[in-house]
Scaffold this motif. Structure first.
Motif, PDB file in Angstrom:
ATOM      1  N   ASP A  37      18.490  42.415  21.876  1.00 29.83           N
ATOM      2  CA  ASP A  37      18.935  41.430  22.867  1.00 29.83           C
ATOM      3  C   ASP A  37      20.272  40.847  22.417  1.00 29.83           C
ATOM      4  OD1 ASP A  37      16.900  41.435  24.769  1.00 29.83           O
ATOM      5  OD2 ASP A  37      15.693  39.973  23.681  1.00 29.83           O
ATOM      6  N   ALA A  38      21.380  41.333  22.961  1.00 24.21           N
ATOM      7  CA  ALA A  38      22.665  40.700  22.667  1.00 24.21           C
ATOM      8  C   ALA A  38      22.789  39.410  23.478  1.00 24.21           C
ATOM      9  CB  ALA A  38      23.820  41.639  22.985  1.00 24.21           C
ATOM     10  N   THR A  39      22.179  39.404  24.657  1.00 23.26           N
ATOM     11  CA  THR A  39      22.153  38.227  25.528  1.00 23.26           C
ATOM     12  C   THR A  39      20.730  38.112  26.065  1.00 23.26           C
ATOM     13  OG1 THR A  39      24.457  38.611  26.168  1.00 23.26           O
ATOM     14  CG2 THR A  39      23.156  37.113  27.553  1.00 23.26           C
ATOM     15  N   TRP A  40      20.039  37.052  25.720  1.00 20.45           N
ATOM     16  CA  TRP A  40      18.622  36.972  26.076  1.00 20.45           C
ATOM     17  C   TRP A  40      18.392  36.511  27.517  1.00 20.45           C
ATOM     18  CZ3 TRP A  40      15.457  32.617  27.197  1.00 20.45           C
ATOM     19  CH2 TRP A  40      16.110  31.389  27.170  1.00 20.45           C
ATOM     20  N   ARG A  41      19.401  35.861  28.107  1.00 19.04           N
ATOM     21  CA  ARG A  41      19.277  35.335  29.478  1.00 19.04           C
ATOM     22  C   ARG A  41      20.584  35.641  30.210  1.00 19.04           C
ATOM     23  NH1 ARG A  41      19.559  29.846  31.751  1.00 19.04           N
ATOM     24  NH2 ARG A  41      17.977  29.677  33.385  1.00 19.04           N
ATOM     25  N   PRO A  42      20.759  36.867  30.663  1.00 25.65           N
ATOM     26  CA  PRO A  42      22.046  37.305  31.221  1.00 25.65           C
ATOM     27  C   PRO A  42      22.478  36.499  32.445  1.00 25.65           C
ATOM     28  CG  PRO A  42      20.683  39.191  30.701  1.00 25.65           C
ATOM     29  CD  PRO A  42      19.797  37.981  30.581  1.00 25.65           C
ATOM     30  N   ILE A  82      19.642  53.960  11.437  1.00 24.37           N
ATOM     31  CA  ILE A  82      18.920  53.983  12.712  1.00 24.37           C
ATOM     32  C   ILE A  82      19.789  53.308  13.765  1.00 24.37           C
ATOM     33  CG2 ILE A  82      16.907  53.083  13.955  1.00 24.37           C
ATOM     34  CD1 ILE A  82      15.332  53.346  11.328  1.00 24.37           C
ATOM     35  N   ALA A  83      20.021  53.984  14.866  1.00 27.67           N
ATOM     36  CA  ALA A  83      20.901  53.452  15.907  1.00 27.67           C
ATOM     37  C   ALA A  83      20.379  52.114  16.418  1.00 27.67           C
ATOM     38  CB  ALA A  83      21.004  54.450  17.060  1.00 27.67           C
ATOM     39  N   ARG A  84      21.202  51.089  16.303  1.00 25.99           N
ATOM     40  CA  ARG A  84      20.869  49.733  16.762  1.00 25.99           C
ATOM     41  C   ARG A  84      21.858  49.381  17.863  1.00 25.99           C
ATOM     42  NH1 ARG A  84      22.961  44.649  15.416  1.00 25.99           N
ATOM     43  NH2 ARG A  84      24.200  45.483  13.679  1.00 25.99           N
ATOM     44  N   ILE A  85      21.346  49.136  19.071  1.00 22.28           N
ATOM     45  CA  ILE A  85      22.236  48.938  20.208  1.00 22.28           C
ATOM     46  C   ILE A  85      21.933  47.625  20.914  1.00 22.28           C
ATOM     47  CG2 ILE A  85      23.149  49.903  22.342  1.00 22.28           C
ATOM     48  CD1 ILE A  85      22.084  52.610  21.509  1.00 22.28           C
ATOM     49  N   GLY A  86      22.926  46.764  20.953  1.00 24.49           N
ATOM     50  CA  GLY A  86      22.882  45.550  21.749  1.00 24.49           C
ATOM     51  C   GLY A  86      24.225  45.412  22.448  1.00 24.49           C
ATOM     52  N   VAL A  87      24.212  45.025  23.702  1.00 26.36           N
ATOM     53  CA  VAL A  87      25.454  44.940  24.481  1.00 26.36           C
ATOM     54  C   VAL A  87      25.541  43.560  25.101  1.00 26.36           C
ATOM     55  CG1 VAL A  87      26.774  45.899  26.405  1.00 26.36           C
ATOM     56  CG2 VAL A  87      25.365  47.416  24.974  1.00 26.36           C
ATOM     57  N   GLN A  88      26.663  42.859  24.856  1.00 22.71           N
ATOM     58  CA  GLN A  88      26.845  41.520  25.404  1.00 22.71           C
ATOM     59  C   GLN A  88      26.667  41.518  26.917  1.00 22.71           C
ATOM     60  OE1 GLN A  88      27.251  38.498  23.979  1.00 22.71           O
ATOM     61  NE2 GLN A  88      26.913  39.503  22.002  1.00 22.71           N
ATOM     62  N   GLY A  89      25.904  40.521  27.388  1.00 24.07           N
ATOM     63  CA  GLY A  89      25.667  40.404  28.819  1.00 24.07           C
ATOM     64  C   GLY A  89      24.403  41.083  29.289  1.00 24.07           C
ATOM     65  N   TYR A  90      23.687  41.736  28.351  1.00 18.16           N
ATOM     66  CA  TYR A  90      22.489  42.480  28.717  1.00 18.16           C
ATOM     67  C   TYR A  90      21.361  42.238  27.714  1.00 18.16           C
ATOM     68  CZ  TYR A  90      25.674  45.050  31.760  1.00 18.16           C
ATOM     69  OH  TYR A  90      26.607  45.378  32.717  1.00 18.16           O
ATOM     70  N   GLU A  91      20.139  42.435  28.205  1.00 22.91           N
ATOM     71  CA  GLU A  91      18.953  42.341  27.371  1.00 22.91           C
ATOM     72  C   GLU A  91      18.603  43.708  26.794  1.00 22.91           C
ATOM     73  OE1 GLU A  91      15.693  39.867  29.116  1.00 22.91           O
ATOM     74  OE2 GLU A  91      17.051  39.754  30.844  1.00 22.91           O
ATOM     75  N   ALA A  92      17.684  43.694  25.828  1.00 22.36           N
ATOM     76  CA  ALA A  92      17.209  44.955  25.258  1.00 22.36           C
ATOM     77  C   ALA A  92      16.608  45.845  26.338  1.00 22.36           C
ATOM     78  CB  ALA A  92      16.180  44.674  24.162  1.00 22.36           C
ATOM     79  N   ASP A  93      15.927  45.235  27.321  1.00 16.37           N
ATOM     80  CA  ASP A  93      15.340  46.009  28.416  1.00 16.37           C
ATOM     81  C   ASP A  93      16.403  46.849  29.134  1.00 16.37           C
ATOM     82  OD1 ASP A  93      13.093  44.592  27.760  1.00 16.37           O
ATOM     83  OD2 ASP A  93      12.744  43.765  29.752  1.00 16.37           O
ATOM     84  N   ASP A  94      17.574  46.266  29.331  1.00 14.89           N
ATOM     85  CA  ASP A  94      18.649  46.964  30.032  1.00 14.89           C
ATOM     86  C   ASP A  94      19.200  48.118  29.197  1.00 14.89           C
ATOM     87  OD1 ASP A  94      18.593  45.082  32.237  1.00 14.89           O
ATOM     88  OD2 ASP A  94      19.600  43.669  30.909  1.00 14.89           O
ATOM     89  N   VAL A  95      19.298  47.874  27.891  1.00 16.51           N
ATOM     90  CA  VAL A  95      19.724  48.954  26.994  1.00 16.51           C
ATOM     91  C   VAL A  95      18.731  50.107  27.086  1.00 16.51           C
ATOM     92  CG1 VAL A  95      20.052  49.603  24.575  1.00 16.51           C
ATOM     93  CG2 VAL A  95      20.963  47.430  25.413  1.00 16.51           C
ATOM     94  N   LEU A  96      17.444  49.783  27.056  1.00 20.07           N
ATOM     95  CA  LEU A  96      16.428  50.824  27.135  1.00 20.07           C
ATOM     96  C   LEU A  96      16.479  51.551  28.476  1.00 20.07           C
ATOM     97  CD1 LEU A  96      13.529  48.856  25.429  1.00 20.07           C
ATOM     98  CD2 LEU A  96      14.671  50.888  24.519  1.00 20.07           C
ATOM     99  N   GLY A  97      16.690  50.805  29.552  1.00 19.00           N
ATOM    100  CA  GLY A  97      16.797  51.438  30.862  1.00 19.00           C
ATOM    101  C   GLY A  97      17.934  52.438  30.913  1.00 19.00           C
ATOM    102  N   THR A  98      19.051  52.089  30.292  1.00 18.85           N
ATOM    103  CA  THR A  98      20.215  52.979  30.290  1.00 18.85           C
ATOM    104  C   THR A  98      20.000  54.164  29.363  1.00 18.85           C
ATOM    105  OG1 THR A  98      21.630  51.078  30.768  1.00 18.85           O
ATOM    106  CG2 THR A  98      22.706  53.060  29.954  1.00 18.85           C
ATOM    107  N   VAL A  99      19.388  53.922  28.214  1.00 20.87           N
ATOM    108  CA  VAL A  99      19.067  55.013  27.289  1.00 20.87           C
ATOM    109  C   VAL A  99      18.166  56.039  27.976  1.00 20.87           C
ATOM    110  CG1 VAL A  99      17.722  55.576  25.222  1.00 20.87           C
ATOM    111  CG2 VAL A  99      19.412  53.734  25.138  1.00 20.87           C
ATOM    112  N   VAL A 100      17.148  55.535  28.685  1.00 23.98           N
ATOM    113  CA  VAL A 100      16.243  56.431  29.407  1.00 23.98           C
ATOM    114  C   VAL A 100      16.992  57.187  30.497  1.00 23.98           C
ATOM    115  CG1 VAL A 100      14.309  56.443  31.039  1.00 23.98           C
ATOM    116  CG2 VAL A 100      14.132  55.158  28.905  1.00 23.98           C
TER     117      VAL A 100
END
Length: 304
Positions: free
Chosen positions: A60-65, A108-126
């Motif tokens: 979670d780079a941003t927990w409440r986008p 281990i690849a660790r991905i967090g993107v400003q403006g988005y939650e971990a859920d969004d990262v996972l959605g994009t990875v999928v």
């Protein structure tokens, strides 16, 4: 070897570890490391059980986008502490940077993107994956990613830990909620989710939401039927949906995970050994991670 991606909802897993392991598990200086050790053990168990060739930890780079709170201001508002910070147990705060360091030193690849939650990262990875994906989370919102055709499954964790997590496919989603297997996001939009400050449609509970989504298949089709005066939508339900029309226009922005996050370049190949062995060894000694680190290193080595 056939490729398989293991995608971790890291915040969900380390919070579960924090709450499942006593804070009396500490580093030599007395700092709690229950979340760190539990998180490393979770990864070790998952690598051993799932045998992935690729691994990503979403953060979670941003927990409440902002794009979600602009649509529905109540989104996660009940979890806010001072300023815009999330209210979390004090004991976990110093552990998150240690978890991040451990992932980086391991490679281990660790991905967090400003403006988005971990859920969004996972959605994009999928969305970008070209191989089967196992997503591990304790957040049922991610059931919307289940996709049999693309071999995307959700391993939904339970209090007993990741070892007890069972794979969710479309049939399991349908059996649990009485909806088409890939319709979870539309179903959740109607039903709401108090844990996220998502109100849902007042007067429309889980059973009615499931009935509507099963009949109309998608929220868009339901709204089109509502706007056209489709007699299949009964009077009382029609009134409730009509009263919530403004909410229904914006709620999908909040409920649906983003699938177009600008992910940074990353290497998600499962590392057979730490990228920085000396750095990881120093981290393990500094924080007293001992057995958990050993179990993870053994799992990574055996996966090859």
């Amino acid at each position: 070897m056939a490729q398989r991606l293991l995608a971790l909802d890291a915040p969900s897993l380390y919070f579960r570890a924090f709450h499942g392991i006593p804070e009396t598990v500490t580093a030599p200086d007395g700092t709690p490391v229950n979340a760190v050790r539990g998180f490393l053990d979770f990864i070790a168990r998952l690598v051993k059980d799932r045998q992935p060739t690729r691994l990503v930890a979403a953060m979670d780079a941003t927990w409440r986008p902002a794009f979600r709170t602009a649509a529905i201001p109540s989104y996660k508002a009940h979890r806010m502490g001072e300023g815009d910070a999330e209210q979390v147990p004090p004991g976990i705060v110093p552990q998150v940077p240690v978890i991040e360091q451990a992932l980086d030193l391991l490679g281990i690849a660790r991905i967090g993107v400003q403006g988005y939650e971990a859920d969004d990262v996972l959605g994009t990875v999928v969305e970008r994956a070209s191989c089967p994906v196992d997503v591990v989370t304790g957040d049922r919102d991610l059931l919307q990613l289940v996709d049999d055709a693309r071999q995307v499954r959700i391993f939904y964790t339970v209090p007993k830990g990741v070892g007890a997590a069972e794979p969710w496919d479309e049939a399991k989603v349908s059996a649990k909620y009485g909806i088409p297997g890939r319709a979870y996001a539309d179903f959740a939009t109607l039903r709401g989710d108090p844990s996220d400050g998502l109100p849902g449609v007042p007067g429309v509970g889980e059973k009615t939401a499931a009935t509507l989504i099963t009949r109309f298949k998608t929220l868009d089709a339901l709204l089109a039927a509502l706007d056209s005066g489709d007699p299949a939508i009964a009077g009382s339900v029609r009134s409730k949906l009509t009263a919530a029309r403004d909410y229904l226009a914006v709620a999908p922005v909040v409920v649906q995970v983003a699938r177009d996050v600008p992910l940074p370049e990353h290497d998600d190949t499962l590392p057979p050994a730490p990228r920085d062995p000396d750095g990881f060894a120093a981290l393990v000694e500094r924080w007293g991670l001992g057995g958990a680190a050993d179990r993870l290193l053994a799992a990574l080595a055996e996966a090859r």
